[in-house]
Enzyme design. Sequence first.
Site, mmCIF file in Angstrom:
data_model
loop_
_atom_site.group_PDB
_atom_site.id
_atom_site.type_symbol
_atom_site.label_atom_id
_atom_site.label_comp_id
_atom_site.label_asym_id
_atom_site.label_seq_id
_atom_site.Cartn_x
_atom_site.Cartn_y
_atom_site.Cartn_z
ATOM 1 N N CYS A 1 0.802 -1.229 0.000
ATOM 2 C CA CYS A 1 0.000 0.000 0.000
ATOM 3 C C CYS A 1 0.831 1.273 0.000
ATOM 4 O O CYS A 1 0.856 1.999 -0.991
ATOM 5 C CB CYS A 1 -0.953 0.000 1.198
ATOM 6 S SG CYS A 1 -2.285 -1.199 1.069
ATOM 7 N N LYS B 1 5.749 -6.323 7.620
ATOM 8 C CA LYS B 1 5.325 -5.904 8.949
ATOM 9 C C LYS B 1 4.879 -7.140 9.715
ATOM 10 O O LYS B 1 4.555 -8.173 9.115
ATOM 11 C CB LYS B 1 4.172 -4.890 8.869
ATOM 12 C CG LYS B 1 2.888 -5.456 8.295
ATOM 13 C CD LYS B 1 1.755 -4.440 8.314
ATOM 14 C CE LYS B 1 1.260 -4.149 9.705
ATOM 15 N NZ LYS B 1 0.053 -3.304 9.725
#
Length: 447
Positions: free
Chosen positions: A261, A324
């Site tokens: 993103c 992440k």
Amino acid sequence: MRLTVIGTGYVGTVHAACMADIGHEVLGIDIDAERIASLSAGHAPVHEPGLSELLARTVRSGRLRFTTSLAQGSRFARTHFVCVGTPQRPDGKAADLRHVDAVIDGLVPHLRPGSLVVGKSTVPVGTAARLGRRVATAASDCQVAWNPEFLREGSAVHDTMHPERIVVGVTSERADAVLRRVYGHMLRAGAPYFRTDPATAELVKVASNSFLAAKISFINAMAEVCEAAGADVRLLARAVGADSRIGPRFLAPGLGFGGSCLPKDIRAFTARAEELGANEVVALLNEVDRINTRQRARTVELARKLVDGDFTGRRIGVLGASFKPGSDDVRDSPALAVAEAMQDEGAHVRVHDPEALDSARAARPGLGYALDVHKACEEADLVLHLTAWPEYGRLDPAALAAVVRRPLLLDARNALDEESWRAAGWHLHALGRPLRHEADLAVDGVS
């Protein structure tokens, strides 16, 4: 209500399962027949906390079904959510809208009167208006609205069921009424609802992502200043974040952002802003992107310094592959970029990750991998902490020290407990923090 969700990747699968769970009848649509078969059996396509259980439950209930047919979808419902990907174009920074356009082209011949096509994909401003003109050529009173998603990988199910805000870009009262009905469960629970025009809705998503990216790049720019000044960026971040106007979130200094993103969204926003002549935004976002990418190089530079300026023949243990924690997504992963850069310079790299090893192997097959943390770090000259999984914070530093050749650690996420690692004999270093002892750079022959 009856809804279709077109595109069953990360966003589409989560949206479809959540909409079915709150009581809607949902038909998921994708051109990938193998994926449709897997979803129909209740198998989630990605690692996302809570998604597997939610998907299995809603499929068993009969409220969630899947197909490869857009024609079947149009017969099933008049409200269609478009959730296909908009990756970065291979020939530049702009978003690749081929998948979005293909959905509209395939759907228009089958639309029934009064159909509403609702975009959730992240797109350049002006896309909804362009697609709206195409949809208006279908049956009477067919419209396009835009309803951007704000999901965080690792908490996407919670974010959908308990949204911080719902943004809808609509051009009519009817479209607004349909979306209020779709999200009635969330609205009754108090979710803020923002009705805008489609262009504003498109911009809300990319503006939000750009602001978050700017916060991350800001604190990482401060980390470089802290290193030069002998200051500690962790303490600086805590003090700056205590200001209620700023807040502590996204002020985590370290390796920077990656994933599917933020990087591609700010680049696509830059490309669109340049087309619109908004040059100040272009300059700002280019610098945000540059600082973020620079963190990877700075991590490699510090790692090289810690192994006496040469990676050749050095054994490197890497903790983390996903971009992440809480996700198996390795798209634009800073961790894998650093690992590969060290290997390209002659290091023997072995990577561990709690969830993303299969994804990492597929993306970077040339790297070494290990299912066990201790195996990844066995005989290592240097260990790098590159993804802040909670599991790494719970490691026993003394037990890990027993398997490495040198207890030398680079915490590129500034997330490990420094005192406990030092107490176990580790020499710990991190971006944006001063060395506590000059001798730390001369460990077992390292200078």
